[in-house]
Design a protein around this motif. Structure first.
Motif, mmCIF file in Angstrom:
data_model
loop_
_atom_site.group_PDB
_atom_site.id
_atom_site.type_symbol
_atom_site.label_atom_id
_atom_site.label_comp_id
_atom_site.label_asym_id
_atom_site.label_seq_id
_atom_site.Cartn_x
_atom_site.Cartn_y
_atom_site.Cartn_z
ATOM 1 N N LEU A 2 0.827 -1.207 0.000
ATOM 2 C CA LEU A 2 0.000 0.000 0.000
ATOM 3 C C LEU A 2 0.863 1.259 0.000
ATOM 4 O O LEU A 2 0.541 2.250 -0.664
ATOM 5 N N GLN A 3 1.953 1.205 0.740
ATOM 6 C CA GLN A 3 2.845 2.369 0.817
ATOM 7 C C GLN A 3 3.662 2.519 -0.464
ATOM 8 O O GLN A 3 3.826 3.628 -0.980
ATOM 9 N N GLN A 4 4.166 1.400 -0.979
ATOM 10 C CA GLN A 4 4.999 1.452 -2.184
ATOM 11 C C GLN A 4 4.248 2.057 -3.367
ATOM 12 O O GLN A 4 4.805 2.863 -4.123
ATOM 13 N N TYR A 5 2.972 1.688 -3.527
ATOM 14 C CA TYR A 5 2.190 2.152 -4.679
ATOM 15 C C TYR A 5 1.313 3.357 -4.348
ATOM 16 O O TYR A 5 0.481 3.754 -5.162
ATOM 17 N N GLU A 6 1.517 3.932 -3.172
ATOM 18 C CA GLU A 6 0.793 5.140 -2.744
ATOM 19 C C GLU A 6 -0.716 4.978 -2.934
ATOM 20 O O GLU A 6 -1.382 5.834 -3.521
ATOM 21 N N ILE A 7 -1.227 3.856 -2.441
ATOM 22 C CA ILE A 7 -2.642 3.516 -2.607
ATOM 23 C C ILE A 7 -3.503 4.435 -1.737
ATOM 24 O O ILE A 7 -3.232 4.638 -0.552
ATOM 25 N N GLY A 8 -4.580 4.952 -2.354
ATOM 26 C CA GLY A 8 -5.472 5.848 -1.630
ATOM 27 C C GLY A 8 -6.775 5.200 -1.197
ATOM 28 O O GLY A 8 -7.484 5.740 -0.339
ATOM 29 N N ALA A 9 -7.110 4.032 -1.775
ATOM 30 C CA ALA A 9 -8.318 3.300 -1.395
ATOM 31 C C ALA A 9 -8.196 1.870 -1.900
ATOM 32 O O ALA A 9 -7.429 1.584 -2.828
ATOM 33 N N ILE A 10 -8.951 0.973 -1.266
ATOM 34 C CA ILE A 10 -8.972 -0.437 -1.647
ATOM 35 C C ILE A 10 -10.392 -0.811 -2.055
ATOM 36 O O ILE A 10 -11.354 -0.353 -1.446
ATOM 37 N N VAL A 11 -10.495 -1.655 -3.081
ATOM 38 C CA VAL A 11 -11.773 -2.287 -3.401
ATOM 39 C C VAL A 11 -11.608 -3.778 -3.135
ATOM 40 O O VAL A 11 -10.696 -4.415 -3.676
ATOM 41 N N SER A 12 -12.470 -4.325 -2.293
ATOM 42 C CA SER A 12 -12.360 -5.722 -1.898
ATOM 43 C C SER A 12 -13.734 -6.373 -1.846
ATOM 44 O O SER A 12 -14.724 -5.725 -1.500
ATOM 45 N N LYS A 13 -13.784 -7.655 -2.161
ATOM 46 C CA LYS A 13 -14.970 -8.450 -1.873
ATOM 47 C C LYS A 13 -14.911 -8.870 -0.404
ATOM 48 O O LYS A 13 -13.835 -9.120 0.127
ATOM 49 N N ARG B 221 -6.570 -0.204 7.783
ATOM 50 C CA ARG B 221 -6.974 0.382 9.065
ATOM 51 C C ARG B 221 -5.799 1.154 9.671
ATOM 52 O O ARG B 221 -5.953 2.294 10.129
ATOM 53 N N GLU B 222 -4.630 0.554 9.675
ATOM 54 C CA GLU B 222 -3.451 1.200 10.259
ATOM 55 C C GLU B 222 -3.058 2.473 9.521
ATOM 56 O O GLU B 222 -2.624 3.453 10.142
ATOM 57 N N LEU B 223 -3.210 2.443 8.190
ATOM 58 C CA LEU B 223 -2.777 3.566 7.364
ATOM 59 C C LEU B 223 -3.876 4.581 7.101
ATOM 60 O O LEU B 223 -3.647 5.581 6.419
ATOM 61 N N GLY B 224 -5.071 4.333 7.611
ATOM 62 C CA GLY B 224 -6.180 5.267 7.410
ATOM 63 C C GLY B 224 -6.696 5.298 5.988
ATOM 64 O O GLY B 224 -7.146 6.343 5.500
ATOM 65 N N ILE B 225 -6.663 4.140 5.306
ATOM 66 C CA ILE B 225 -7.099 4.053 3.908
ATOM 67 C C ILE B 225 -8.528 3.505 3.856
ATOM 68 O O ILE B 225 -8.822 2.485 4.476
ATOM 69 N N PRO B 226 -9.427 4.161 3.131
ATOM 70 C CA PRO B 226 -10.803 3.644 3.031
ATOM 71 C C PRO B 226 -10.865 2.356 2.209
ATOM 72 O O PRO B 226 -10.065 2.154 1.289
ATOM 73 N N VAL B 227 -11.821 1.517 2.566
ATOM 74 C CA VAL B 227 -12.048 0.258 1.855
ATOM 75 C C VAL B 227 -13.465 0.252 1.302
ATOM 76 O O VAL B 227 -14.430 0.395 2.062
ATOM 77 N N VAL B 228 -13.574 0.110 -0.011
ATOM 78 C CA VAL B 228 -14.885 -0.084 -0.641
ATOM 79 C C VAL B 228 -15.147 -1.588 -0.610
ATOM 80 O O VAL B 228 -14.476 -2.361 -1.301
ATOM 81 N N MET B 229 -16.089 -2.005 0.230
ATOM 82 C CA MET B 229 -16.311 -3.426 0.492
ATOM 83 C C MET B 229 -17.560 -3.914 -0.231
ATOM 84 O O MET B 229 -18.679 -3.482 0.061
ATOM 85 N N VAL B 230 -17.358 -4.812 -1.189
ATOM 86 C CA VAL B 230 -18.468 -5.392 -1.939
ATOM 87 C C VAL B 230 -19.085 -6.511 -1.101
ATOM 88 O O VAL B 230 -18.398 -7.458 -0.710
ATOM 89 N N GLN B 231 -20.376 -6.394 -0.822
ATOM 90 C CA GLN B 231 -21.057 -7.362 0.028
ATOM 91 C C GLN B 231 -21.384 -8.640 -0.737
ATOM 92 O O GLN B 231 -21.459 -8.661 -1.962
ATOM 93 N N ARG B 232 -21.593 -9.701 0.002
ATOM 94 C CA ARG B 232 -21.848 -11.007 -0.587
ATOM 95 C C ARG B 232 -23.237 -11.093 -1.213
ATOM 96 O O ARG B 232 -24.177 -10.479 -0.720
ATOM 97 N N PRO B 233 -23.357 -11.903 -2.265
ATOM 98 C CA PRO B 233 -24.692 -12.158 -2.814
ATOM 99 C C PRO B 233 -25.480 -13.052 -1.862
ATOM 100 O O PRO B 233 -24.886 -13.763 -1.040
ATOM 101 N N PRO B 234 -26.805 -13.046 -1.944
ATOM 102 C CA PRO B 234 -27.603 -13.896 -1.057
ATOM 103 C C PRO B 234 -27.388 -15.375 -1.358
ATOM 104 O O PRO B 234 -27.128 -15.762 -2.505
ATOM 105 N N LEU B 235 -27.488 -16.192 -0.318
ATOM 106 C CA LEU B 235 -27.337 -17.635 -0.452
ATOM 107 C C LEU B 235 -28.707 -18.313 -0.461
ATOM 108 O O LEU B 235 -29.668 -17.781 0.094
#
Length: 250
Positions: A188-199, A214-228
């Motif tokens: 995250l530091q090497q590529y100067e990431i400003g946000a993450i997109v994750s499932k 969390r440690e670096l104060g970077i926002p995470v766009v969290m894709v929620q799971r589909p219904p089961l």
């Protein structure tokens, strides 16, 4: 002599590999593993493994009948919604017990900055203005949802995208977890990431990126799971193993 029983595990996760190994130690049960074949070098639990799709509900139903499967355990990825729906329907059609082994989702804790969205398209919609350098960790199959954005992406996946895939601008990083916290923080530091997109995949293999954010104060766009689909569900290998043992003893 008692006829050996058969369990089919729909795999693709580390939990599926672990479960298959433990079931293989039960003398009266034969375990068959099935992988979708979406990764080029999948982790194959045993020689008794089939790779490839079944052909929808009808194909899976026919396979369960032909192979005389006694129990079906769906241990696929939490985002493999279609196969989970097919598995539930096929198990009902042949009237065999069916279990979903679905690891628990991640939940935000103090210090997390999550933007929870319902789909990759919704994730792409919130990125403009959020950051100009994004760590995209959704796998290779849905990259096109982000390709129209004028944003730089670091895209991590196990296998490279297929040749006809529309890929967002940025850098491809091919790697398979688990990933350490030190690795994720450095990335995250090497590529100067400003946000993450994750499932919201759950589990421990890729959770380090969430801790690093969390440690670096970077926002995470969290894709929620589909219904089961409805049905019996457990969250860990040991409980799944207990479920099977209970049915073997009946």
């Amino acid at each position: 002599m008692t006829q050996q029983k058969r369990v089919l595990i729909l795999g693709g996760t580390g939990d599926a590999v672990e479960l298959a190994g433990k079931i293989a130690e039960i003398p009266e049960v034969e375990v068959i593993n099935s992988l979708a074949g979406r990764t080029q070098q999948p982790i194959v639990p045993s020689e008794n493994t089939r790779i490839g799709g079944f052909g929808g509900i009808a194909g899976l139903t026919a396979y369960l009948r032909e192979q005389q499967i006694d129990w079906l355990i769906d241990a696929t990825h939490p985002f493999a919604a279609q196969i989970s729906l097919n598995a539930a329907a096929a198990a009902t059609a042949v009237n065999i017990p069916h279990l979903m082994l679905i690891r628990s989702a991640w939940n935000p804790v103090a210090g997390d900055d999550w933007i929870e969205v319902e789909s990759n398209a919704a994730a792409a919609a919130v990125l403009p203005g959020l950051a100009q350098r994004i760590f995209l960790t959704i796998g290779r199959q849905e990259l096109a949802a982000f390709a129209h954005l004028k944003i730089w992406f670091l895209m991590r996946m196990i296998d490279p995208p297929l040749p006809d895939t529309t890929v967002p601008p940025g850098k491809l990083l091919l790697a398979r977890g688990p990933f350490s916290l030190e690795n994720e923080r450095s990335l995250l530091q090497q590529y100067e990431i400003g946000a993450i997109v994750s499932k919201n995949s759950g589990g421990t293999a890729t959770y380090a990126k969430i801790i690093a954010a969390r440690e670096l104060g970077i926002p995470v766009v969290m894709v929620q799971r589909p219904p089961l689909p409805p049905g019996e569900k457990v969250a860990d290998v040991e409980t799944a193993l207990s479920w099977l043992r209970d049915r073997i003893s009946k």
